[in-house]
Design a protein around this motif. Structure first.
Motif, short mmCIF file in Angstrom:
data_model
loop_
_atom_site.label_atom_id
_atom_site.label_comp_id
_atom_site.label_asym_id
_atom_site.label_seq_id
_atom_site.Cartn_x
_atom_site.Cartn_y
_atom_site.Cartn_z
N LYS A 1 0.95 9.18 0.19
CA LYS A 1 -0.57 8.52 0.06
C LYS A 1 -1.72 9.39 0.78
CE LYS A 1 -1.58 4.62 0.21
NZ LYS A 1 -1.84 3.74 -0.88
N PRO A 2 -2.88 9.41 0.29
CA PRO A 2 -3.79 9.83 0.14
C PRO A 2 -3.94 9.74 1.26
CG PRO A 2 -4.92 8.32 -1.37
CD PRO A 2 -3.01 7.99 -0.97
N CYS B 1 1.28 -1.39 0.19
CA CYS B 1 -0.05 0.14 0.06
C CYS B 1 0.62 1.10 0.17
CB CYS B 1 -0.93 0.07 0.86
SG CYS B 1 -1.59 1.58 1.38
N ARG C 1 -12.99 -0.58 -7.08
CA ARG C 1 -12.29 -0.80 -6.29
C ARG C 1 -13.58 -0.63 -5.58
NH1 ARG C 1 -13.34 3.16 -3.25
NH2 ARG C 1 -10.87 2.80 -1.20
N ARG D 1 3.05 -2.78 -7.63
CA ARG D 1 3.02 -1.12 -6.87
C ARG D 1 4.56 -1.11 -6.15
NH1 ARG D 1 -2.51 0.47 -4.90
NH2 ARG D 1 -1.22 0.96 -2.62
N HIS E 1 -9.86 -2.10 -1.96
CA HIS E 1 -9.60 -1.49 -1.15
C HIS E 1 -11.52 -0.54 -1.06
CE1 HIS E 1 -5.56 -0.03 -2.15
NE2 HIS E 1 -4.93 0.83 -1.19
N GLU F 1 -2.86 -5.38 -2.56
CA GLU F 1 -1.42 -5.28 -1.70
C GLU F 1 -1.27 -6.28 -1.28
OE1 GLU F 1 -2.82 0.02 -1.82
OE2 GLU F 1 -3.76 -2.33 0.11
N GLY G 1 -5.61 8.44 -7.87
CA GLY G 1 -6.77 7.98 -6.55
C GLY G 1 -7.82 8.22 -6.80
N GLU G 2 -9.15 7.33 -6.00
CA GLU G 2 -10.53 7.45 -5.91
C GLU G 2 -10.24 8.96 -4.91
OE1 GLU G 2 -13.26 6.20 -6.66
OE2 GLU G 2 -14.84 6.62 -4.98
N ARG G 3 -9.06 9.24 -4.41
CA ARG G 3 -10.25 10.91 -3.59
C ARG G 3 -9.29 12.01 -4.55
NH1 ARG G 3 -8.21 7.76 0.19
NH2 ARG G 3 -8.67 7.01 1.74
N LYS H 1 -8.41 4.98 -10.54
CA LYS H 1 -9.36 4.03 -9.45
C LYS H 1 -10.79 4.55 -8.94
CE LYS H 1 -5.88 2.02 -6.88
NZ LYS H 1 -6.27 1.54 -5.72
#
Ligand code: PEP
Ligand code: CO
Length: 453
Positions: A122-123, A76, A325, A115, A357, A399, A270-272, A294
């Protein structure tokens, strides 16, 4: 004669997205140190070569058309301290072992994508973390700040970006050595897998391993060229989150005159941070690399189509990967309509599942974990959804670590809540350990074989 742009003019070209909202960025406290660090990064050699990046795009195009399968996996959050020979070797070994099983199951080439070598940022859901009556900035990955809960460690330090670059370089160097220098020999990887199935807990996978064994014996008997099978392609990827790192690593390729992110072969959003008008989508819309996005359970078809228009306007094969995800309990409802909508638009992105996730839980004793059975359930839902809609389930994103950690529940070793404490090492999300990763590969291979029979 046209003049080659310098890295500086490239950077200027990429300033465009600077006015856009950039989510999940650190609050640097020393602006001068940021300028110094990014200038230092801009001077460093690229970590990957544009030709390799193009090759990966071609491989992913095959996967998008159902002729290859993607295995993307790793930590991760990589840490600087974790960039040791042993840990890197174990992770590469795990991915290679999984890939052999999946290659047999899918009867197609498996694209190996770590990865790794740059997965340092990291978010976070919260900007800060509170313990007792102390509140400090959240840990944003080793490339930003330290995990120790002290004001010094948690303060965002731009010099960490330079260290991130060098750590990625040495990690990638070892990956290249392992995968080109004989460590990845197919026969050796299969021997490791025989060790895995000889464990009584993994007996149910014996027959698949025996089939692979017979296939290899057949190849030996017909005189297949094993010297060719001593090496393997292995690509690296990370979430392109930290813009002050990604921007100076984005360069114009002298051969083609086109911009590439040279910090990894593949980068994802990423998703965010996948807002259509945000800085991350803008930056990655400008590079030639294959890229991923994502997609969580709340994404709607319109958003997916707008992302395609923005990130892959030419509908170029292999350019765009959607990594869904959704969560095991949502995927069967959320994924099919999304697949239909995109299919009906004529677009053919590569569809990959991240079964990790959407399945996070916290145990009563405070561990962030995931159940192996939930992960498998989402994987099965992914294959079902694609069968239903008639699209290709093109790969998996997991992950994992090659070490015997105890971070995810279940699997044949039956890791339970009490066991989590024995070896929980992740600084971020829980990873499948070596055994759980191989089990997952065997189960996905079973899924793929039954689909093709
Ligand atoms: C991740 O891949 O570690 C991650 C943060 O994923 P997502 O953006 O899907 O939440
Ligand atoms: Co994660």
């Amino acid at each position: 004669m046209s003049q080659q742009p310098t890295p500086q003019s490239v950077l200027a070209g990429l300033e465009v997205h600077k006015g856009l909202e950039a989510k999940q960025q650190p609050h640097w406290t020393d602006p001068e140190a940021v300028v110094e660090a990014t200038a230092e990064l801009a001077k460093q050699p690229p970590l990957v070569f544009a030709g390799e990046v193009d090759q990966l795009r071609d491989r992913l195009a095959a996967a998008a058309h159902g002729k290859a399968f993607l295995l993307q996996g790793g930590d991760c959050a990589e840490t600087f301290a974790g960039a040791t020979a042993d840990q890197i070797r174990n992770r590469v070994k795990t991915v290679l072992q999984m890939a052999v099983v999946l290659t047999y199951g899918a009867s197609m080439p498996v694209i190996k994508l770590g990865r790794m070598a740059g997965q340092f940022a990291k978010p976070r859901s919260n900007d800060t973390e509170t313990r007792g009556d102390v509140t400090l900035p959240a840990y944003r990955g080793d490339i930003v700040n330290g995990y120790d809960f002290t004001p010094e460690s948690r303060s965002a330090d731009p010099r960490r970006m330079v260290k991130g670059y060098h750590t990625a370089a040495s990690t990638l160097n070892l990956i290249r050595a392992f995968t080109q220098g004989g460590f990845a020999d197919l026969r050796q990887v299969h021997e490791w897998n025989k060790g895995f199935v000889s464990n009584p807990a993994n007996q149910r996978y014996e027959s698949l391993a025996a089939e692979i064994d017979r296939a290899l014996q057949f190849m030996t008997a017909i005189g297949a060229d094993f010297s060719e099978m001593k090496r393997t392609e292995f690509f690296v990827s990370h979430e392109a989150l930290l813009l002050d790192y990604e921007r100076p690593m984005t360069r114009i390729d002298s051969r083609t005159g086109l911009p590439y992110n040279t910090s990894a072969h593949f980068v994802w959003i990423g998703e965010r941070t996948r807002d259509l008008d945000g800085a991350h989508v803008d930056l990655l819309s400008r590079v030639r690399n294959p890229i991923g996005v994502k997609l969580g359970p709340t994404v709607d078809g319109d958003t997916a189509l707008r992302l395609i228009d923005k990130l892959d306007p030419e509908r170029e094969p292999g350019r765009l990967t959607f990594i869904t995800r959704m969560g095991a309990d949502k995927i069967r409802d959320a994924l099919p309509p999304l697949l239909e909508r995109v299919r009906d638009s004529g677009a053919t992105p590569l569809w990959v599942t991240d079964p990790m996730h959407g399945n996070g839980i916290t145990t009563p004793n405070g561990y962030k974990t995931r159940r192996f059975e939930d992960v498998m359930n989402e994987l099965k839902g992914f294959f079902e959804a694609h069968r239903e809609v008639g699209t290709y389930p093109g790969g998996i994103h997991v992950e994992l670590t090659g070490d015997d950690v105890t971070e995810c529940l279940g699997g044949s070793e039956n890791i339970d809540e009490a066991t989590l404490a024995t070896r929980y090492e992740s600084l971020c999300d829980p990873r499948l350990n070596h055994m759980q990763s191989l089990e997952l590969a065997f189960q996905v291979a079973e899924e793929l074989t039954s689909a093709s029979r």
